[in-house]
Motif scaffolding. Structure first.
Motif, PDB file in Angstrom:
ATOM      1  N   ALA A 166       2.395  11.732   0.144  1.00  6.42           N
ATOM      2  CA  ALA A 166       2.090  11.225  -1.191  1.00  6.42           C
ATOM      3  C   ALA A 166       0.589  11.107  -1.388  1.00  6.42           C
ATOM      4  O   ALA A 166       0.078  11.360  -2.474  1.00  6.42           O
ATOM      5  CB  ALA A 166       2.759   9.863  -1.411  1.00  6.42           C
ATOM      6  N   PHE A 167      -0.115  10.756  -0.329  1.00 12.99           N
ATOM      7  CA  PHE A 167      -1.549  10.538  -0.481  1.00 12.99           C
ATOM      8  C   PHE A 167      -2.302  11.809  -0.880  1.00 12.99           C
ATOM      9  O   PHE A 167      -3.257  11.746  -1.649  1.00 12.99           O
ATOM     10  CB  PHE A 167      -2.162   9.964   0.797  1.00 12.99           C
ATOM     11  N   VAL A 168      -1.874  12.935  -0.363  1.00 16.09           N
ATOM     12  CA  VAL A 168      -2.534  14.184  -0.739  1.00 16.09           C
ATOM     13  C   VAL A 168      -2.385  14.433  -2.241  1.00 16.09           C
ATOM     14  O   VAL A 168      -3.296  14.938  -2.899  1.00 16.09           O
ATOM     15  CB  VAL A 168      -1.972  15.368   0.061  1.00 16.09           C
ATOM     16  N   ARG A 169      -1.244  14.015  -2.775  1.00 13.79           N
ATOM     17  CA  ARG A 169      -1.066  14.153  -4.225  1.00 13.79           C
ATOM     18  C   ARG A 169      -1.882  13.117  -4.985  1.00 13.79           C
ATOM     19  O   ARG A 169      -2.359  13.379  -6.093  1.00 13.79           O
ATOM     20  CB  ARG A 169       0.428  14.031  -4.575  1.00 13.79           C
ATOM     21  N   VAL A 170      -2.061  11.944  -4.389  1.00 19.59           N
ATOM     22  CA  VAL A 170      -2.919  10.930  -5.010  1.00 19.59           C
ATOM     23  C   VAL A 170      -4.353  11.449  -5.103  1.00 19.59           C
ATOM     24  O   VAL A 170      -5.042  11.242  -6.101  1.00 19.59           O
ATOM     25  CB  VAL A 170      -2.870   9.603  -4.224  1.00 19.59           C
ATOM     26  N   LEU A 171      -4.779  12.151  -4.073  1.00 19.22           N
ATOM     27  CA  LEU A 171      -6.119  12.732  -4.084  1.00 19.22           C
ATOM     28  C   LEU A 171      -6.288  13.705  -5.247  1.00 19.22           C
ATOM     29  O   LEU A 171      -7.327  13.731  -5.910  1.00 19.22           O
ATOM     30  CB  LEU A 171      -6.389  13.467  -2.773  1.00 19.22           C
ATOM     31  N   ALA A 172      -5.251  14.508  -5.477  1.00 20.37           N
ATOM     32  CA  ALA A 172      -5.309  15.451  -6.590  1.00 20.37           C
ATOM     33  C   ALA A 172      -5.374  14.711  -7.921  1.00 20.37           C
ATOM     34  O   ALA A 172      -6.088  15.118  -8.847  1.00 20.37           O
ATOM     35  CB  ALA A 172      -4.101  16.385  -6.559  1.00 20.37           C
ATOM     36  N   ARG A 173      -4.650  13.616  -8.015  1.00 19.15           N
ATOM     37  CA  ARG A 173      -4.728  12.776  -9.219  1.00 19.15           C
ATOM     38  C   ARG A 173      -6.156  12.303  -9.453  1.00 19.15           C
ATOM     39  O   ARG A 173      -6.656  12.337 -10.567  1.00 19.15           O
ATOM     40  CB  ARG A 173      -3.850  11.541  -9.057  1.00 19.15           C
ATOM     41  N   MET A 230       2.155  16.271   6.569  1.00 18.71           N
ATOM     42  CA  MET A 230       3.358  16.510   7.368  1.00 18.71           C
ATOM     43  C   MET A 230       3.833  15.239   8.057  1.00 18.71           C
ATOM     44  O   MET A 230       4.958  15.148   8.531  1.00 18.71           O
ATOM     45  CB  MET A 230       3.098  17.555   8.460  1.00 18.71           C
ATOM     46  N   ASP A 231       2.961  14.268   8.091  1.00 15.64           N
ATOM     47  CA  ASP A 231       3.228  13.015   8.763  1.00 15.64           C
ATOM     48  C   ASP A 231       4.375  12.274   8.079  1.00 15.64           C
ATOM     49  O   ASP A 231       4.661  12.454   6.923  1.00 15.64           O
ATOM     50  CB  ASP A 231       1.956  12.137   8.684  1.00 15.64           C
ATOM     51  N   ARG A 232       5.035  11.434   8.817  1.00 15.06           N
ATOM     52  CA  ARG A 232       5.936  10.468   8.204  1.00 15.06           C
ATOM     53  C   ARG A 232       5.064   9.377   7.576  1.00 15.06           C
ATOM     54  O   ARG A 232       3.867   9.535   7.460  1.00 15.06           O
ATOM     55  CB  ARG A 232       6.855   9.859   9.275  1.00 15.06           C
ATOM     56  N   HIS A 233       5.643   8.294   7.162  1.00 15.88           N
ATOM     57  CA  HIS A 233       4.922   7.144   6.614  1.00 15.88           C
ATOM     58  C   HIS A 233       4.136   7.473   5.346  1.00 15.88           C
ATOM     59  O   HIS A 233       3.047   6.958   5.127  1.00 15.88           O
ATOM     60  CB  HIS A 233       3.972   6.518   7.645  1.00 15.88           C
ATOM     61  N   GLY A 234       4.645   8.378   4.514  1.00 12.48           N
ATOM     62  CA  GLY A 234       4.083   8.536   3.179  1.00 12.48           C
ATOM     63  C   GLY A 234       2.762   9.258   3.086  1.00 12.48           C
ATOM     64  O   GLY A 234       2.112   9.231   2.059  1.00 12.48           O
ATOM     65  N   GLY A 235       2.328   9.888   4.158  1.00 15.60           N
ATOM     66  CA  GLY A 235       1.065  10.603   4.087  1.00 15.60           C
ATOM     67  C   GLY A 235       1.085  11.719   3.058  1.00 15.60           C
ATOM     68  O   GLY A 235       0.052  12.029   2.470  1.00 15.60           O
ATOM     69  N   PHE A 242       1.321  21.320  -1.112  1.00 12.59           N
ATOM     70  CA  PHE A 242       1.877  21.247   0.245  1.00 12.59           C
ATOM     71  C   PHE A 242       2.673  19.951   0.409  1.00 12.59           C
ATOM     72  O   PHE A 242       3.746  19.941   0.988  1.00 12.59           O
ATOM     73  CB  PHE A 242       0.772  21.258   1.302  1.00 12.59           C
ATOM     74  N   GLY A 243       2.120  18.876  -0.149  1.00 10.75           N
ATOM     75  CA  GLY A 243       2.778  17.585  -0.055  1.00 10.75           C
ATOM     76  C   GLY A 243       4.128  17.556  -0.749  1.00 10.75           C
ATOM     77  O   GLY A 243       4.942  16.682  -0.502  1.00 10.75           O
ATOM     78  N   LEU A 252       0.834  -1.207   0.000  1.00 12.91           N
ATOM     79  CA  LEU A 252       0.000   0.000   0.000  1.00 12.91           C
ATOM     80  C   LEU A 252       0.870   1.259   0.000  1.00 12.91           C
ATOM     81  O   LEU A 252       0.587   2.219  -0.730  1.00 12.91           O
ATOM     82  CB  LEU A 252      -0.927  -0.003   1.212  1.00 12.91           C
ATOM     83  N   GLY A 253       1.921   1.235   0.804  1.00  7.86           N
ATOM     84  CA  GLY A 253       2.809   2.402   0.861  1.00  7.86           C
ATOM     85  C   GLY A 253       3.513   2.653  -0.452  1.00  7.86           C
ATOM     86  O   GLY A 253       3.585   3.790  -0.934  1.00  7.86           O
TER      87      GLY A 253
END
Lengths: 207, 207
Positions: free
Chosen positions: B109-116, B102-107, B174-175, B14-15
């Motif tokens: 990237a997820f904000v950019r996935v949302l934009a995708r 701002m979180d560690r563990h790849g969070g 931001f991500g 998943l990561g």
DNA sequence: GTCTATATAAGGATAGAC
DNA sequence: GTCTATCCTTATATAGAC
């Protein structure tokens, strides 16, 4: 003679690619889909464009050369007739794209392709767009900044960034508004553009 | 025992998928890239998720369940403590996503996935997101509308639409802000979030 | 400039051993 | 739950006839 026969193979490929890129993205569209949609042979893409990457670049070039000129020329006109006014600058950016998206011949798909490119982090594509069309954004940024004295550099940078995102995606949605051929859809889009200009201007001013 | 060994195969997939989807898109990322990046076997994706489409859905579900709850709970808190105020509502939407990025563990990237996902017109993906998380946007839209009496229905609809686009893409940026581990980047992101709230509020009010 | 045929690689998905 | 090996499909690109 069918309607599509009026266009060359190259133009048909560009039109089909534009439509499919808007719908499925660049990676999500295969050259086989493109050639099938354009009703040309599979080998035609490589003959006319050399590679898929080149085809993508040409899809942008075909519209962006003209769109950029229209935007910059509208910007100069706005600055001449209404110096220091924010809304005319935003209109100079938006209205040529709006005209394109109201056009027949697939212009509406291109506005959505632009939004795709904005989300795309592909280095080569970003470099191509930045190298060839980055000056347009810089001109507009400068013109907008001149309308907004007294705003800090960092704050201004962010507002311009937010504006670019809002404009790009809002205009992509305009391209999705169904055009049943009537004048009412045109009026509808024009009202949407007016609302967008108002929204962006208010955001930029930070009222 | 390496750092990655703390995570199960499923979590590692998943990561890796999240990171690669953010960078190359859904169609632009192959399952082979995902498994290589996660350092697991190629067959692991199909064993744990059944298909690529399912993997995409799980990438969203892993973060969006929690993010949606945080947003709605922050919304309720804002409405209780500052009823009728616009900025706290926008903050309730933005700040949980900011914390994630701002979180560690790849969070991030997820904000950019949302934009995708926002740019993606894929019917199945849109339906999945709309069915499972559409109520969040509807709650926020209702709350924002209540703060803006006297604005026409059509105009309001557009402003909400513009806001959604601006927020989604601004947060994706931001991500991308480099986090060198220092507190200064966190402060930088916080200032960006404040600027974004101000921008969106001004645009919504149409000042 | 356009076709058929094909080289070559990469993709998603699965079977079956361990 | 994890591996290797493989099936089948699709992809980009090109070669060579017309």
């Amino acid at each position: 003679m069918s309607a599509t026969t009026h266009f060359s193979t190259k133009q048909r490929i560009l039109g089909a690619a534009e439509e499919l890129f808007a719908q499925f993205g660049f990676a999500g569209t295969s050259l086989r889909q493109v050639t099938a949609h354009a009703e040309v042979n599979v080998a035609a893409v490589n003959y006319h464009f050399g590679s898929k990457e080149n085809l993508v670049a040409e899809v942008f070039r075909r519209r962006l050369d003209e769109l950029s000129e229209q935007r910059l020329s509208a910007l100069r006109a706005a600055q001449a007739s209404q110096p220091g006014a924010l809304e005319p600058i935003l209109a100079a950016f938006i209205e040529p794209a709006l005209a394109l998206s109201m056009d027949r011949h697939g212009g509406s798909a291109f506005v959505r392709v632009l939004a795709r490119a904005y989300a795309e982090k592909n280095e080569r594509l970003r470099k191509f767009l930045s190298d060839n069309y980055g000056h347009v954004m810089r001109e507009f940024s400068k013109a907008i900044a001149a309308c907004l004295p007294g705003i800090g550099k960092e704050e201004l940078h962010w507002r311009l960034d937010f504006t670019a995102g809002a404009l790009t995606y809002a205009m992509a949605d305009f391209g999705l508004i169904r055009r049943h051929g009537g004048a009412s859809e045109k009026a509808h889009c024009q009202r949407a553009a007016t609302a967008l200009i108002r929204f962006a201007a208010a955001g930029l001013r930070g009222a």
